[in-house]
Design an enzyme around this catalytic site. Structure first.
Site, PDB file in Angstrom:
ATOM      1  N   CYS A 199     -28.139 -22.786  12.583  1.00 33.78           N
ATOM      2  CA  CYS A 199     -27.265 -23.876  13.068  1.00 33.78           C
ATOM      3  C   CYS A 199     -28.056 -25.132  13.416  1.00 33.78           C
ATOM      4  CB  CYS A 199     -26.468 -23.432  14.283  1.00 33.78           C
ATOM      5  SG  CYS A 199     -25.075 -22.393  13.854  1.00 33.78           S
ATOM      6  N   ASP A 216     -27.995 -15.483  17.373  1.00 32.59           N
ATOM      7  CA  ASP A 216     -28.133 -16.612  16.448  1.00 32.59           C
ATOM      8  C   ASP A 216     -29.228 -16.431  15.412  1.00 32.59           C
ATOM      9  OD1 ASP A 216     -30.339 -16.790  17.994  1.00 32.59           O
ATOM     10  OD2 ASP A 216     -30.006 -18.837  18.695  1.00 32.59           O
ATOM     11  N   ASN A 217     -29.674 -15.186  15.191  1.00 30.65           N
ATOM     12  CA  ASN A 217     -30.707 -15.014  14.160  1.00 30.65           C
ATOM     13  C   ASN A 217     -30.593 -13.639  13.509  1.00 30.65           C
ATOM     14  OD1 ASN A 217     -32.868 -13.064  15.443  1.00 30.65           O
ATOM     15  ND2 ASN A 217     -32.145 -14.420  17.061  1.00 30.65           N
ATOM     16  N   CYS A 254     -56.770  -7.362  -2.005  1.00 33.35           N
ATOM     17  CA  CYS A 254     -56.836  -7.950  -3.348  1.00 33.35           C
ATOM     18  C   CYS A 254     -58.130  -8.758  -3.444  1.00 33.35           C
ATOM     19  CB  CYS A 254     -55.615  -8.807  -3.641  1.00 33.35           C
ATOM     20  SG  CYS A 254     -55.577 -10.348  -2.722  1.00 33.35           S
ATOM     21  N   ASP A 295     -28.921 -13.043  27.588  1.00 39.40           N
ATOM     22  CA  ASP A 295     -29.415 -14.303  27.014  1.00 39.40           C
ATOM     23  C   ASP A 295     -30.622 -14.739  27.818  1.00 39.40           C
ATOM     24  OD1 ASP A 295     -29.734 -16.985  25.959  1.00 39.40           O
ATOM     25  OD2 ASP A 295     -27.638 -16.879  25.323  1.00 39.40           O
ATOM     26  N   SER A 351     -28.263 -30.096  23.680  1.00 39.66           N
ATOM     27  CA  SER A 351     -27.680 -29.883  22.346  1.00 39.66           C
ATOM     28  C   SER A 351     -26.745 -28.671  22.297  1.00 39.66           C
ATOM     29  CB  SER A 351     -28.788 -29.734  21.301  1.00 39.66           C
ATOM     30  OG  SER A 351     -29.539 -28.562  21.566  1.00 39.66           O
ATOM     31  N   ASN A 352     -26.665 -27.902  23.397  1.00 41.16           N
ATOM     32  CA  ASN A 352     -25.728 -26.767  23.456  1.00 41.16           C
ATOM     33  C   ASN A 352     -24.308 -27.235  23.781  1.00 41.16           C
ATOM     34  OD1 ASN A 352     -28.117 -24.803  25.387  1.00 41.16           O
ATOM     35  ND2 ASN A 352     -27.904 -24.965  23.183  1.00 41.16           N
ATOM     36  N   GLY A 375     -22.646 -20.454  21.427  1.00 46.27           N
ATOM     37  CA  GLY A 375     -21.400 -20.953  20.848  1.00 46.27           C
ATOM     38  C   GLY A 375     -20.319 -19.886  20.761  1.00 46.27           C
TER      39      GLY A 375
END
Lengths: 368, 77
Positions: free
Chosen positions: A188, A129-130, A331, A61, A68-69, A40
Site C-alpha cells: 500500500c 500488511d505483508n 559456486c 500491532d 500517513s495512517n 486500515g
C-alpha cells in the site's frame, strides 16, 4: 438485573433481529476474537466488533500511529500520532463499549507468538500488511484449526474470505500456494490505497466474524469475494482444496516454528551469505549438506569439502530432494549460489540455508 | 468468438486496462499463451485464473461464453 437491562438496551436493535436474538448476543458476549493489525482493515473491524458486543477482543500491532495512517485508520486522530496503536485503539474502543474485554499485544507477531496467542481465541481476523505475516498466520490457523477471516486491499480493490473455517475448508495456500518474493507485488505504501476501501473490506471482515459467531447466514467459506471500489464491481469466486498447493504448510507445530516466513518472501536473504570462516565452523559441527551449483566441468574442482553437484540450470527440478538441517550452496564467485539459496528458501524455509560468499575462487586453502 | 478477460489488481499495470479481449482460445493454456505474447510481463507475474467464477488449476476448456478473470495476490491492510 440492572446490567441485563443495560445490555439489552445497548444491543436492542440487533437483538431485535430474529436471526440474532438474545442467543446470538450471548454468543457474541462469550466469543474471543483476535485482530491482527490495527491498521486500515483492523480499525473498522475493531469498531464494529466492539460495538456489537464481542466479549473479548485481542489486538496485535507493534506500530505507532503516524500521519500517513490517518486517511484510512479511522480509530486514530491527529493527536494520537506517535502513540502505540494498540493503546489508542483500546482507549477508544473502551469508550464505545466499556462492557467488553480488550487485550493488547504491542508485539511483532512471530511463529511462536502465533501458536501461543491463537490458542486462546476462537477466531482470527487478518488485517496485516505483508505476505510473510499472512502466510505465517494462514499456516498457524490451519495447524490450530482456527477460522481465519482474511481481508486484503490494494489501491481500489479488496478481497475477503474465510479460511480454515473447518477441517474441510480451503485456506490461502489453496489460492496462492507460494508467496510472491519481496518487490514482486507493491504494498500500500508503494501502490497507494483509497481510504474508504479498507473501511469497506474491514467492515465485511467484521460481518464474517459476527456470522461465524452467531451462526447467522452464510460465511465466505471456500469462496473469495473481490470488490472494486471504482466500478462497484464485486465477484464471488469458488475455491477448492488443492492438495498439491498444501505441500508448503508445515506438518506440525515444530515444523511451523522452524519455518522462516521472511525467507519465503525473499526478505533477509542477504543474511544467507557466509564467509569462509563461518563455513569452516559449520563444517566442524558436521551434519552439513554442501551443494555445488556450478555446471558440469567447471574448474577448479572442490576438494576441501564433501559435496553433491546440482547445477543451477537444473536446480529447480531437484529442490524438493534437498534435505538436512543445514545446506550450504557453493559456486564459482558466490552469485549463483546465492540465487540457489533464494530458490530453496522460497519452497523450504525450514532448512538453515547458506551461500558461500566469494565462492570457490575466493577460497583460501590453509597450507602451512 | 472473442474472449473477454477481467484483469485485477496491479496486473492492470501490465495490460493497461481492466478489460482485455483476445480472439478465440480453446482452453486456458492457449489463452495464457496468447496473453503472454501480447503482454510479455505477464510471463513472470503471479496470478491465478478464474473461469466462470471458479479458481482453476491446470488447463480448462473455454467456450464463447466463458467469463475469465486473472487475479494477483495482494497483501495491503
Amino acid at each position: 438485573m440492572q446490567e441485563l437491562v443495560d445490555i439489552s438496551e445497548r444491543y436492542h436493535r440487533q437483538v431485535l433481529l430474529k436471526e440474532l436474538g438474545v442467543q446470538g448476543q450471548q454468543r457474541l458476549a462469550e466469543a474471543k476474537v483476535l485482530v491482527l493489525g490495527s491498521g486500515g482493515l483492523g480499525c473498522p473491524a475493531l469498531l464494529y466488533l466492539a460495538a456489537a458486543g464481542v466479549g473479548t477482543i485481542g489486538i496485535v500491532d507493534f506500530d505507532n500511529v503516524s500521519m500517513s495512517n490517518l486517511h484510512r485508520q479511522v480509530l486514530f486522530g491527529t493527536e494520537d500520532i506517535g502513540q502505540l496503536k494498540v493503546l489508542v485503539a483500546e482507549r477508544k474502543l473502551k469508550a464505545i463499549n466499556p462492557e467488553i474485554n480488550i487485550l493488547t499485544y504491542p508485539v511483532k507477531l512471530d511463529n511462536a507468538g502465533c501458536l501461543e496467542l491463537f490458542a486462546s481465541y476462537d477466531i482470527i481476523l487478518d488485517g496485516t500488511d505483508n505476505f510473510a505475516t499472512r502466510y505465517m498466520v494462514n499456516d498457524a490457523c490451519v495447524l490450530l484449526q482456527k477460522p481465519l477471516v482474511y481481508g486484503a486491499v490494494s489501491r481500489f480493490e479488496g478481497q475477503v474470505a474465510v479460511f480454515a473455517a473447518d477441517k474441510t475448508g480451503v485456506n490461502y495456500r489453496d489460492l496462492f500456494p507460494q508467496p510472491p518474493v519481496e518487490g514482486e507485488v507493491l504494498n500500500c505504501a508503494e501502490a497507494g490505497v483509497l481510504g474508504v476501501l479498507p473501511g469497506i473490506i474491514g467492515s465485511m471482515q467484521a460481518n464474517e466474524v459476527i456470522k461465524l459467531i452467531t451462526g447467522m447466514g452464510e460465511v465466505l467459506k471456500d469462496q473469495l469475494y473481490t470488490y472494486h471500489a471504482l466500478y462497484n464491481q464485486h465477484l464471488t469466486l469458488q475455491l477448492s482444496v488443492v492438495e498439491e498447493n498444501r505441500k508448503g504448510i508445515p506438518k506440525n507445530e515444530q515444523e511451523f516454528l522452524q519455518t522462516n516466513y521472511e525467507w519465503l518472501c525473499g526478505i533477509g536473504v542477504e543474511k544467507m551469505e557466509i564467509e569462509q570462516e563461518q563455513f569452516e565452523e559449520l563444517m566442524e559441527k558436521g551434519e552439513l549438506t554442501v551443494i555445488d551449483v556450478r555446471e558440469e566441468n567447471e574448474l577448479p574442482a572442490i576438494s576441501f569439502v564433501e559435496h553433491v553437484k546440482m547445477p543451477l540450470s537444473g536446480l529447480k527440478e531437484q529442490l524438493e530432494k534437498i534435505e538436512g538441517e543445514t545446506v550450504v550452496f557453493i559456486c564459482q564467485s558466490g552469485k549463483r549460489s546465492l540465487q540457489a539459496a533464494k530458490l530453496l528458501a522460497a519452497i523450504n524455509a525450514r532448512i538453515n540455508i547458506y551461500s558461500l560468499k566469494g565462492g570457490v575462487l575466493n577460497w583460501k586453502s590453509k597450507i602451512s | 468468438m472473442e474472449i473477454q478477460i477481467t484483469i485485477f489488481g496491479q496486473l492492470t499495470d501490465i495490460t493497461g486496462s481492466s478489460l482485455v479481449r483476445v480472439p478465440a482460445a480453446r482452453d486456458t493454456e492457449e489463452l495464457l499463451t496468447i496473453l503472454k505474447q501480447q503482454y510479455p510481463a505477464l510471463g513472470t507475474a503471479k496470478f491465478v485464473v478464474a473461469v466462470d467464477k471458479k479458481i482453476i488449476q491446470g488447463n480448462t476448456a473455454l467456450t464463447a461464453n466463458s467469463s475469465i478473470a486473472l487475479l494477483p495476490p495482494f497483501s495491503g491492510g
